[in-house]
Structures are given as C-alpha cells and as structure tokens.
Design a protein around this motif. Structure first.
Motif, mmCIF file in Angstrom:
data_model
loop_
_atom_site.group_PDB
_atom_site.id
_atom_site.type_symbol
_atom_site.label_atom_id
_atom_site.label_comp_id
_atom_site.label_asym_id
_atom_site.label_seq_id
_atom_site.Cartn_x
_atom_site.Cartn_y
_atom_site.Cartn_z
ATOM 1 N N MET A 165 36.835 44.738 28.732
ATOM 2 C CA MET A 165 37.802 45.810 28.749
ATOM 3 C C MET A 165 37.438 46.864 29.796
ATOM 4 O O MET A 165 38.287 47.301 30.559
ATOM 5 N N LEU A 166 36.169 47.257 29.808
ATOM 6 C CA LEU A 166 35.722 48.258 30.784
ATOM 7 C C LEU A 166 35.904 47.750 32.210
ATOM 8 O O LEU A 166 36.320 48.508 33.090
ATOM 9 N N THR A 167 35.611 46.481 32.419
ATOM 10 C CA THR A 167 35.735 45.933 33.767
ATOM 11 C C THR A 167 37.189 45.948 34.229
ATOM 12 O O THR A 167 37.463 46.249 35.390
ATOM 13 N N VAL A 202 39.517 48.053 33.290
ATOM 14 C CA VAL A 202 39.890 49.442 33.573
ATOM 15 C C VAL A 202 39.317 49.877 34.916
ATOM 16 O O VAL A 202 40.019 50.512 35.727
ATOM 17 N N LEU A 203 38.052 49.558 35.172
ATOM 18 C CA LEU A 203 37.433 49.923 36.453
ATOM 19 C C LEU A 203 38.176 49.288 37.618
ATOM 20 O O LEU A 203 38.451 49.946 38.629
ATOM 21 N N LEU A 230 34.712 51.214 42.836
ATOM 22 C CA LEU A 230 35.065 50.929 41.443
ATOM 23 C C LEU A 230 35.420 49.462 41.242
ATOM 24 O O LEU A 230 35.049 48.860 40.229
ATOM 25 N N GLY A 279 33.381 46.932 38.846
ATOM 26 C CA GLY A 279 34.093 46.170 37.829
ATOM 27 C C GLY A 279 33.848 44.680 37.944
ATOM 28 O O GLY A 279 33.663 43.989 36.936
ATOM 29 N N LEU A 313 30.139 43.976 36.850
ATOM 30 C CA LEU A 313 29.967 44.076 35.407
ATOM 31 C C LEU A 313 30.683 42.956 34.677
ATOM 32 O O LEU A 313 30.256 42.536 33.602
ATOM 33 N N GLY A 314 31.757 42.465 35.209
ATOM 34 C CA GLY A 314 32.528 41.435 34.556
ATOM 35 C C GLY A 314 32.020 40.023 34.813
ATOM 36 O O GLY A 314 32.407 39.082 34.136
#
Length: 81
Positions: free
Chosen positions: A1-3, A5-6, A67, A71, A74-75
């Motif tokens: 989810m965070l990835t 959004v980033l 960003l 992302g 991290l993903g």
C-alpha cells in the motif's frame, strides 16, 4: 500500500513539474516550447539556459522521480535463495 502511494504521488509530481517546464518553454517562445515538447536534448539546453525560471519545475520533477524510485525499491521483494 505504501509503495503504491509513493509511486502515485511521485508520478503526479513528475507530471506537474513536466507541465510547468513545458509552459515555461512556451512562455519564452513557440519554438522553444515545441523543441522542449518533441526533442529531449532541447529541453536540457533550455533548462540550463533559463535556470532561474525553471529550477522550481526541475526540483519538483526530481522529487517525484525520487519518490517513484523509493516506491519501486520498497515494493520489490527481497531475493530468496
């Protein structure tokens, strides 16, 4: 989810900075605008030549790209052995 959004926020920042850059080029002249729109090396020349007017759009694009890269990193799953 965070990835996600980033990457989404980064993509929006990239788009906003790019549109700002193209608008600045068209403000200078029609030929600069068309050159920036269709020829990548012309965009670099325009950026260097008109740095004061374009540094804000450049840094917005740079933040967006950072960003997106964060992302993606991290993903990406860690390699398994």
């Amino acid at each position: 989810m965070l990835t996600a959004v980033l990457m989404l926020v980064g993509g929006v920042l990239l788009l906003v900075g790019c549109v700002m850059f193209i608008i600045n080029a068209f403000k200078v002249s029609l030929l600069w605008g068309l050159g920036v729109l269709f020829l990548a090396p012309i965009g670099l020349v325009f950026l260097v030549k008109n740095w004061r007017e374009n540094k804000k759009s450049f840094f917005i694009q740079l933040a967006g790209a950072a960003l997106v890269v964060v992302g993606v990193v991290l993903g990406h799953p860690a390699p398994t052995q």
